[in-house]
Design a protein around this motif. Structure first.
Motif, PDB file in Angstrom:
ATOM      1  N   HIS A   1       0.838  -1.207   0.000  1.00 20.63           N
ATOM      2  CA  HIS A   1       0.000   0.000   0.000  1.00 20.63           C
ATOM      3  C   HIS A   1       0.873   1.257   0.000  1.00 20.63           C
ATOM      4  O   HIS A   1       0.575   2.233  -0.720  1.00 20.63           O
ATOM      5  CB  HIS A   1      -0.919  -0.003   1.223  1.00 20.63           C
ATOM      6  CG  HIS A   1      -1.772   1.221   1.340  1.00 20.63           C
ATOM      7  ND1 HIS A   1      -2.864   1.456   0.524  1.00 20.63           N
ATOM      8  CD2 HIS A   1      -1.685   2.295   2.167  1.00 20.63           C
ATOM      9  CE1 HIS A   1      -3.408   2.617   0.843  1.00 20.63           C
ATOM     10  NE2 HIS A   1      -2.723   3.146   1.842  1.00 20.63           N
ATOM     11  N   LEU A   2       1.958   1.234   0.772  1.00 18.17           N
ATOM     12  CA  LEU A   2       2.870   2.378   0.813  1.00 18.17           C
ATOM     13  C   LEU A   2       3.533   2.596  -0.538  1.00 18.17           C
ATOM     14  O   LEU A   2       3.678   3.745  -0.997  1.00 18.17           O
ATOM     15  CB  LEU A   2       3.919   2.157   1.899  1.00 18.17           C
ATOM     16  CG  LEU A   2       4.933   3.291   2.110  1.00 18.17           C
ATOM     17  CD1 LEU A   2       4.222   4.582   2.505  1.00 18.17           C
ATOM     18  CD2 LEU A   2       5.960   2.893   3.171  1.00 18.17           C
TER      19      LEU A   2
ATOM     20  N   GLU B   1       1.101   4.271  -2.781  1.00 18.50           N
ATOM     21  CA  GLU B   1       0.922   5.674  -2.422  1.00 18.50           C
ATOM     22  C   GLU B   1       2.100   6.522  -2.895  1.00 18.50           C
ATOM     23  O   GLU B   1       1.929   7.671  -3.326  1.00 18.50           O
ATOM     24  CB  GLU B   1       0.772   5.806  -0.897  1.00 18.50           C
ATOM     25  CG  GLU B   1      -0.542   5.257  -0.363  1.00 18.50           C
ATOM     26  CD  GLU B   1      -1.736   6.037  -0.884  1.00 18.50           C
ATOM     27  OE1 GLU B   1      -1.727   7.273  -0.754  1.00 18.50           O
ATOM     28  OE2 GLU B   1      -2.661   5.411  -1.433  1.00 18.50           O
ATOM     29  N   GLN B   2       3.295   5.960  -2.828  1.00 14.55           N
ATOM     30  CA  GLN B   2       4.500   6.716  -3.197  1.00 14.55           C
ATOM     31  C   GLN B   2       4.699   6.807  -4.701  1.00 14.55           C
ATOM     32  O   GLN B   2       5.152   7.840  -5.214  1.00 14.55           O
ATOM     33  CB  GLN B   2       5.733   6.061  -2.557  1.00 14.55           C
ATOM     34  CG  GLN B   2       5.802   6.204  -1.045  1.00 14.55           C
ATOM     35  CD  GLN B   2       7.008   5.477  -0.464  1.00 14.55           C
ATOM     36  OE1 GLN B   2       7.537   4.535  -1.068  1.00 14.55           O
ATOM     37  NE2 GLN B   2       7.437   5.905   0.719  1.00 14.55           N
TER      38      GLN B   2
ATOM     39  N   SER C   1      -6.571  -3.712  -6.041  1.00 12.90           N
ATOM     40  CA  SER C   1      -5.916  -2.673  -6.825  1.00 12.90           C
ATOM     41  C   SER C   1      -5.662  -3.133  -8.249  1.00 12.90           C
ATOM     42  O   SER C   1      -5.179  -4.245  -8.486  1.00 12.90           O
ATOM     43  CB  SER C   1      -4.586  -2.277  -6.173  1.00 12.90           C
ATOM     44  OG  SER C   1      -3.920  -1.329  -6.981  1.00 12.90           O
TER      45      SER C   1
END
Length: 288
Positions: free
Chosen positions: A37-38, A41-42, A71
């Motif tokens: 998830h990170l 986001e990045q 996703s």
């Protein structure tokens, strides 16, 4: 990437590194989902490149993470190359990621570029080699002390017994660099015989990937991969292929299948690479 030793050093200061997607025994599912998830986001999109010989539980982990996150921005790209060849491909995609290509084009470029990586190994035995077709005669010869075999896994499988009168492996007809990773086999055949025969422009050393002995069936090996090293050539190679839009997820792609949702092209046209993109000795595209 699914293994840290498949992340080669960058070729320049602009080439980014790769993120490591840990195996289930090294990381619980919840923090693995958080890490993915990170990354999303990045960076917006994630291209997870993994070998076809990846352990089943690790492959299931990747699909589970994508399913939980629901996703369509995660591409799971399975590659049928030996470990060192995969490491080269990962670095090439890292190089392309800083260009003006969309995530869909970069992800689907993996299939294209894998055809331009000549990945193989020098082995002391082919008795346990099951990734490349091996004749009964070669199996018998592998039991003779001191025998060595040169094996090419891709882009076309080849196997020859190394010796003074042996036919050389058929190599690339365009300019390449050769990456060499030594296992527990003491031999300079790759550097002294193969590299001149293939007319490589440079030879570079690398550490042997941890999965190479399992892939090749022996720890007594010298793995090698001839590849296109220069970003301008990689760029033109990918840019020369017609781009399409996936009719299912709307991602841009090259080739005949979307790397993000695996949907095939709606139209059946053959997307062959235009002839003459690469020339031996220069590695440069032809002029107008």
């Amino acid at each position: 990437m699914t293994s840290a030793d498949l992340v080669l050093p960058p070729t320049d200061q602009q080439t980014p590194t790769a993120a490591l997607l840990q195996a289930p025994q090294a990381q619980a599912l919840e923090p693995a989902i958080g890490d993915m998830h990170l990354l999303l986001e990045q960076h917006g999109h994630v291209i997870a490149l993994y070998p076809s010989g990846l352990r089943p539980e690790h492959e299931r982990r990747l699909h589970s993470i994508r399913s939980v996150l629901e996703s369509d921005r995660i591409a799971l790209v399975k590659v049928d190359l030996p470990p060192l060849g995969i490491a080269v491909l990962v670095r090439q995609l890292r190089q392309l990621s800083i260009c003006d290509f969309s995530p869909g084009v970069v992800a689907s470029a993996a299939r294209l570029l894998s055809h331009y990586i000549y990945a193989g190994a020098l082995l002391n035995s082919v008795a346990r080699l099951d990734r490349v077709p091996v004749s009964l005669k070669s199996h018998a010869k592998s039991w003779v002390p001191g025998s060595q075999f040169a094996v090419l896994a891709g882009p076309e499988a080849q196997l020859v017994k190394v010796g003074p009168t042996a036919e050389p492996l058929k190599g690339p007809d365009f300019a390449t660099h050769l990456l060499v990773a030594k296992g527990n086999l003491q031999s300079d055949w790759v550097q002294e015989t193969l590299a001149p025969a293939w007319k490589v422009q440079a030879v570079h050393d690398a550490g042997i990937p941890s999965d190479s002995p399992r892939w090749w069936g022996t720890g007594k090996l010298v793995e090698f991969a001839a590849h296109l090293p220069d970003l301008p050539v990689l760029y033109q190679l990918v840019a020369s292929v017609r781009r399409e839009k996936c009719h299912w997820c709307a991602m841009e792609l090259i080739g005949d299948r979307c790397a993000f949702c695996s949907a095939p092209l709606a139209a059946p046209e053959n997307r062959a690479l235009p002839a003459g993109v690469l020339h031996r000795g220069t590695g440069e595209p032809p002029g107008p």
